[in-house]
Design an enzyme around this catalytic site. Structure first.
Site, PDB file in Angstrom:
ATOM      1  N   HIS A 187      -6.733  -8.325   7.817  1.00 45.26           N
ATOM      2  CA  HIS A 187      -5.179  -7.473   8.410  1.00 45.26           C
ATOM      3  C   HIS A 187      -4.797  -8.184   9.629  1.00 45.26           C
ATOM      4  O   HIS A 187      -3.387  -6.793   9.937  1.00 45.26           O
ATOM      5  CB  HIS A 187      -5.501  -5.797   8.590  1.00 45.26           C
ATOM      6  CG  HIS A 187      -6.260  -5.632   6.782  1.00 45.26           C
ATOM      7  ND1 HIS A 187      -5.015  -5.213   6.198  1.00 45.26           N
ATOM      8  CD2 HIS A 187      -7.023  -4.947   7.213  1.00 45.26           C
ATOM      9  CE1 HIS A 187      -6.256  -5.107   4.994  1.00 45.26           C
ATOM     10  NE2 HIS A 187      -6.822  -4.645   5.291  1.00 45.26           N
ATOM     11  N   ASP A 225     -11.660  -8.433  -1.244  1.00 47.46           N
ATOM     12  CA  ASP A 225     -11.107  -7.354  -0.290  1.00 47.46           C
ATOM     13  C   ASP A 225     -10.680  -6.071  -1.273  1.00 47.46           C
ATOM     14  O   ASP A 225      -9.979  -6.916  -1.935  1.00 47.46           O
ATOM     15  CB  ASP A 225     -10.306  -7.546   0.831  1.00 47.46           C
ATOM     16  CG  ASP A 225     -11.325  -6.426   2.229  1.00 47.46           C
ATOM     17  OD1 ASP A 225     -12.368  -6.410   2.666  1.00 47.46           O
ATOM     18  OD2 ASP A 225     -10.498  -5.567   1.447  1.00 47.46           O
ATOM     19  N   ASP A 261     -15.985  -3.922  -0.338  1.00 47.83           N
ATOM     20  CA  ASP A 261     -15.324  -2.540  -0.319  1.00 47.83           C
ATOM     21  C   ASP A 261     -14.400  -1.942  -2.214  1.00 47.83           C
ATOM     22  O   ASP A 261     -14.128  -1.073  -2.241  1.00 47.83           O
ATOM     23  CB  ASP A 261     -14.942  -2.484   0.077  1.00 47.83           C
ATOM     24  CG  ASP A 261     -13.483  -2.817   1.714  1.00 47.83           C
ATOM     25  OD1 ASP A 261     -13.330  -4.324   0.677  1.00 47.83           O
ATOM     26  OD2 ASP A 261     -13.181  -3.117   2.089  1.00 47.83           O
TER      27      ASP A 261
END
Length: 451
Positions: free
Chosen positions: A109, A148, A237
């Site tokens: 990010h 992700d 995740d």
């Protein structure tokens, strides 16, 4: 080539956002215990290395840290990025066939401009690796596949205008999850159209949907692009027990994905089911990388008969794949002048929110539409901090493939903008010469860093 799989394990004992934050050292301690218990590190196919520190210049090659690298980056961040670089060196040197950087803090990010920590990330480990591989080893075409559950918006931002870096991200639909981006129409800038491929998936995707995407979209695109090096941003995740996502992927699903993807290097990103997922998914991925049998890896609560994909989810997965297949097939029908609307500069305005530190940034990005190279970039960034501090900076980036005209124009812009009192700091990244400049107006000094 040596047929071993390299592993670097770095849990960052001395770094955490808070003691109870989902991104904390226990994310990797359970994995370490699991690997010791299973005797994985005794396998002759797996060799463990120690990490090394990425330098401040390695980070400046990618990021504009405001005011400087030391203000945003701790030793833990430098070690996590350095671990990926270390394995990258060994893969390129044919000391090992592939590798897994099991490190934290994560990084996908973190965008080009860094005013603080966002999405648990301060610097982008994969981007630091990519720019290092290009500079140190002359590798040209690199692909990053982000697995992700959250869209890798930072990696996308860094390589959005780079035609030699293919970024593919599959993730839970941004309408249902942070950071709220990663839609199919985000395809790269005018000079790098279709170098970004986003695959937003509805909540509830299982191994079935994941492998449909892999087989019908990701694998064919990679086969067309033919990267010289493939990086997996190995976020975990998407697992069915993860507290932050709503997907239904298993450890077996991740392992089979790794087996099909065949990344040169996997770098850990997210994954916050510390006990029920990470030790098993990490173990399965490592076994798949090493070419070992992973079929006996079973996490607590794994019941294949209960992980069923709803028909509406399957239908949406196929619709997204069909849409992107058409876009990819037609990618050569557009040119940069058409995509830029005939303008000299391709421009976009971006509001950026730093959710960890509550910083609000407004950014105007302009990229020169150059017939000879991807074009140099101008970034006007204003950030407001909750304590009342405000920064306005201007960054000029000359791309790795920059032509002499863009290099000359970029340096000329830097010299002119140094005298512009609107900006607290003016930065120049010249990737053609591996030079980084910082003009600190208020401090009255200029700093130069050369690779």
């Amino acid at each position: 080539m040596n047929h071993k799989t390299g592993l670097i394990f770095f849990p960052a004992f001395d770094w955490a956002i808070s003691a109870t934050h989902p991104e904390r050292e226990e994310r990797l301690l359970y994995t370490r215990d699991q690997m010791f218990e299973e005797g994985i590190l005794d396998l002759p196919e797996i060799i463990e290395y120690s990490p090394r520190l990425a330098s401040e210049h390695d980070i400046s090659r990618v990021h504009i840290c405001v005011p400087g690298v030391a203000d945003q980056v701790l030793e833990a961040h430098r070690i996590a990025a350095g671990a990926a670089m270390n394995l990258g060196d060994r893969i390129v040197g044919k000391e090992i066939k592939n590798g897994f950087a099991l490190v934290r803090p994560p990084g996908h990010h973190a965008m080009r401009v860094v005013h603080g920590n966002r999405g648990f990330c301060s610097i982008n480990n994969e981007a630091v690796l990519v720019e290092y591989l290009r500079r140190a080893h002359g590798i040209k075409r690199i692909a990053i596949v982000d697995t992700d559950v959250h869209h890798g918006d930072g990696t996308q931002d860094i390589f959005y205008h780079d035609p030699d870096v293919l970024f593919i991200s599959f993730h839970q639909d941004g309408r249902t999850l942070y950071p709220g981006t990663g839609f199919t129409y985000e395809l790269g800038g005018a000079g790098a159209y279709c170098s970004t491929i986003n695959i937003p998936l509805p909540p509830g995707v299982t191994d079935q949907g994941l492998h449909y995407v892999m087989d019908h979209l990701i694998s064919p695109i990679l086969a067309d692009f033919q990267p010289d090096f493939l990086v997996n941003s190995a976020g975990q995740d998407n697992h069915f027990t993860d507290p932050l996502g709503q997907m239904m992927i298993s450890a077996q699903g991740y392992a089979r994905l790794t087996e099909k993807l065949k990344p040169d290097l996997a770098v850990l990103e997210g994954g916050y089911a510390i006990e029920t997922a990470l030790p098993y998914v990490n173990l399965a991925i490592l076994l798949a990388l090493a070419g070992k049998d992973y079929t006996s890896v079973r996490e607590p609560g794994y019941r294949p008969e209960k992980l069923k994909e709803a028909p509406r989810v399957t239908e949406e997965v196929k619709r997204v794949v069909d849409e992107l297949q058409e876009i990819w097939a037609a990618r050569h029908s557009k040119n940069k002048l058409e995509l830029a609307g005939g303008a000299k500069f391709y421009q976009r305005t971006k509001p950026i929110y730093y959710d960890t530190q509550f910083i609000e940034e407004k950014q105007i990005e302009k990229v020169r539409v150059c017939p000879h190279c991807p074009g140099y970039m101008l970034i006007d960034s204003q950030a407001s901090h909750p304590d009342g501090r405000k920064y306005r900076i201007l960054a000029i980036t000359i791309p790795f493939q920059g032509c002499k005209y863009c290099q000359e124009d970029g340096w000329e812009a830097y010299e002119q903008l140094k005298r512009d009192y609107r900006f607290n700091y003016v930065y120049l990244q010249d990737k053609t010469t591996d030079t980084f400049m910082t003009h600190q107006r208020e401090e009255g000094r200029e700093i130069r860093s050369d690779g």
